[in-house]
Design an enzyme around this catalytic site. Structure first.
Site, short mmCIF file in Angstrom:
data_model
loop_
_atom_site.label_atom_id
_atom_site.label_comp_id
_atom_site.label_asym_id
_atom_site.label_seq_id
_atom_site.Cartn_x
_atom_site.Cartn_y
_atom_site.Cartn_z
N ASP A 271 0.81 -1.21 0.00
CA ASP A 271 0.00 0.00 0.00
C ASP A 271 0.85 1.28 0.00
OD1 ASP A 271 -2.74 1.24 0.74
OD2 ASP A 271 -1.45 2.00 2.33
N GLU A 335 1.37 -0.46 -4.98
CA GLU A 335 0.31 0.49 -5.31
C GLU A 335 0.87 1.90 -5.34
OE1 GLU A 335 -3.66 2.55 -3.49
OE2 GLU A 335 -1.71 2.50 -2.55
C1 BGC Z 1 -5.49 2.65 0.23
C2 BGC Z 1 -6.47 3.53 0.88
C3 BGC Z 1 -5.88 3.99 2.18
C4 BGC Z 1 -4.53 4.63 1.96
C5 BGC Z 1 -3.77 4.81 3.21
C6 BGC Z 1 -4.39 3.61 -0.08
O1 BGC Z 1 -3.50 3.20 -0.95
O2 BGC Z 1 -5.94 2.00 -0.91
O3 BGC Z 1 -7.69 2.91 1.02
O4 BGC Z 1 -6.69 4.94 2.75
O5 BGC Z 1 -3.76 3.87 1.12
O6 BGC Z 1 -3.34 3.60 3.72
#
Ligand code: BGC
Length: 627
Positions: A271, A335
């Protein structure tokens, strides 16, 4: 009996005697003849052998493609645990791990090979689980560690891989590390990014060290009275950023990865990784656009986003994963939302691989206003043209942070987008519900704020809730769409569930889910797995691509983005013969199309807003073999 020409004086011929034979055998003439024959025999053998070897060496080889790995073979499916299935007894209106387990047969039946599970860790749920209080434990709302093991076992039995969300950038402010860091307890003192106030307002309010903004709005700095310092939070103030300049933090997070690898998981979706590091001098970020729609996008994030050393940290994670990959690849997906040209660096290179693939959000960035054959063509080509040699593509059509596909593009194009996405080279990633064309639900900020037990939501979403795409999965036309039998569900079920649900689509003659399943099946063929891609726009509004591998049936995806019917000549594409067969078509075409029907490729009638997949026997120009 007498043999003609042979005169016997002593009666009938009885052949040569042994002595006569030996005499002939040693006669020099016959010895030479025999030798010559022997030499001729062996020489011709040697010539033939040499010929065969030369042919093998000289003839161009058919390259055998490297066998594909599990993460390349089938679509991946994102499950948003809070909304998938309530499996608790008594039901509480929240989705959980046992609920997911109870739906595995459906997932398997879709043709999906891996599940990416959004966070299930212990969390106060200020950011729906992306604020983690204990990286090694499960949130009670989702169940227990035993439930997790049960799910993992059930998935293994069905041959479905498990990819966990890994949130390395921040923890919850309730995490023990943060609590101890506030108190400056060793070794946690510098586990987070702490800094002194730039000064104090006359009335005593501390002034943040710089202009950095949180993704969710407002300053990225929060004052902590106890430690008398600011800490950095690039997301919510309840999500303090971990300090990766401290080597212990990196080690801690590697230990977290190892912990879950030891539980048998198959990989991680990582993430928000571009946020892992910030400028050490804490310099102000340049203002690039005062009029931007929100505060965060006003700044050029050169000091907080995608710093070069981020890749070194990710490389460490990858090395750890590779060390654990003896019995199959442990996959790493990153991501990051950024322009494709820059994003490619997240693949690393052959000697220093990083992500197996960074998520490709290009399809998500296309909106209803700009969707067209041309925009989808550019979206695909931008990725393919920038892809490093040997790297594996991927296609994401939706996720929990973005409006649903049916809402973005219209229900009519759901199958068409799935066709495009599932048959391109690379791994498609489907957000749960997209297989049946679920739509965004009207959810107000107030409803989000007051959800049962969860008082969440970033500031930025006070005007527009960020949950429309997170509402419960629609299983059937029963109570709460079959998601839960509790009186209240954590988010409201979309009222369209009576007609838009899994059961009705499985029962229908033709439906989005049925299309999806056929597409997932077609992916397994040689042409889709290893074939070439050729793509074109015809008549301005029709996107066509072929997947061809010599010696195997070819596939062709044809999508008409216009509202009106158009006639196209598909023989304009290489290898496409005069005829092909319909493999699958959009639900919007169901009234006039039949599967397996033979059609003429030179004049294909494409009704508006839909698509179909054709199979054909690819044609190749006669090859002339050089003499
Ligand atoms: C996630 C979100 C989240 C954020 C902070 C993003 O990449 O997909 O849903 O709020 O990261 O962790």
């Amino acid at each position: 009996m007498l043999v003609e020409g042979y005169v016997s004086t002593d009666g009938p011929y009885t052949g040569l005697t042994k002595d006569q034979l030996l005499e002939c055998a040693y006669c020099p003439l016959w010895v030479r003849v025999r030798c010559l024959l022997l030499v001729a025999y062996w020489t011709s053998w040697l010539v033939m052998l040499a010929g065969a070897i030369t042919l093998v060496v000289v003839t161009p080889k058919c390259l055998t493609p490297e066998p594909l790995q599990w993460w390349q073979l089938s679509p991946a499916y994102q499950v948003y645990p809070l909304s998938y299935q309530d499996g608790s007894h008594p039901p509480d209106g929240f989705g959980d791990i046992l609920g997911i387990e109870s739906r595995l047969d459906y997932i398997k039946d879709l043709g999906v090979g891996a599940i990416w599970l959004s966070p299930i860790y212990k969390s106060p749920m200020k950011d729906f689980g992306y604020d983690i209080q204990d990286f090694r434990d499960i949130a009670p709302v989702f169940g227990t560690m035993d439930d997790f093991h049960s799910l993992s076992r059930a998935m293994k039995e069905r041959g479905i891989k498990l990819v966990l969300d890994f949130v390395p950038n921040h923890s919850s402010n309730l995490h023990e590390w943060f609590q101890k860091s506030v108190k400056r307890e060793a070794p946690y003192t510098d586990y987070y990014v702490w800094t002194d106030a730039k000064g104090f307002e006359p009335e005593g309010t501390p002034i943040p060290p710089n202009n950095w903004r949180s993704v969710f709005g407002g300053s990225a700095w929060e004052w902590n009275q106890e430690r008398h310092q600011f800490y950095l939070h690039q997301f919510l103030k309840e999500q303090p950023d971990l300090n990766y300049r401290n080597p212990w933090v990196l080690q801690e997070m590697k230990n977290v990865l190892q912990f879950w690898l030891d539980q048998g998981v198959d990989g991680f979706r990582m993430d928000a990784v571009a946020h892992l590091l910030e400028d050490e001098e804490l310099r102000d970020e340049p203002v690039k656009d005062e009029d931007s729609i929100d505060e965060y996008s006003q700044l050029d994030h050169k000091y907080t986003f995608n710093l070069p050393k981020v890749l070194d940290i990710l490389r460490e994670f990858r090395i750890l994963l590779d060390k654990n990959s003896e019995n199959g690849t442990k996959i790493m997906i990153t991501e990051v939302y950024m322009p494709v040209e820059k994003l490619m660096a997240y693949y690393g290179n052959k000697s220093h691989p990083i992500a197996h693939f960074p998520f490709n959000f290009e399809l998500i960035s296309v909106s209803q206003e700009n969707i067209s054959a041309q925009s989808i063509y550019s979206t695909i080509m931008t990725w393919m043209d920038n892809l490093p040699k040997g790297a594996w593509p991927n296609w994401v059509s939706g996720n929990h942070d973005n409006s649903r596909m049916a809402t973005r593009f219209g229900n009519e194009l759901v199958d068409a987008i799935n066709m495009i996405m599932l048959l391109l080279p690379g791994t498609p990633v489907t957000y749960n519900g997209e297989e049946m064309g679920m739509e965004d639900t009207d959810v107000s900020w107030e409803q989000t704020k007051d959800t049962v037990g969860i008082n969440a939501g970033p500031m930025k979403y006070k005007l527009f809730s960020r949950d429309p795409e997170r509402t419960p999965m629609q299983w059937n036309a029963g109570m709460n769409a079959g998601f839960s039998t509790a009186n209240q569900t954590w988010l409201p079920v979309n009222p369209n569930y009576k007609t838009l649900n899994v059961q009705s689509q499985l029962n229908a003659k033709w439906s989005h889910i049925k299309v999806y399943k056929l597409l997932a099946k077609a992916r397994k063929t040689e042409a889709i797995m290893n074939g070439e891609l050729a793509i074109r726009v015809l008549e301005d509004c029709v996107l066509v691509y072929t997947r061809v591998k010599k010696g195997f049936p070819g596939y062709m995806v044809v999508v008409n983005f216009a509202v009106d019917t158009v006639i196209v000549d598909l023989t304009k594409l290489d290898h496409v013969p005069n005829e092909s067969f319909i493999y699958v078509f959009s639900t919007t075409y169901a009234h006039s199309f039949t599967a397996k029907k033979r059609i003429s490729n030179s004049e294909v009638m494409m009704p508006g807003q839909g698509g179909m997949v054709l199979t054909f026997v690819p044609e190749f120009p006669e090859e002339t073999i050089p003499l």
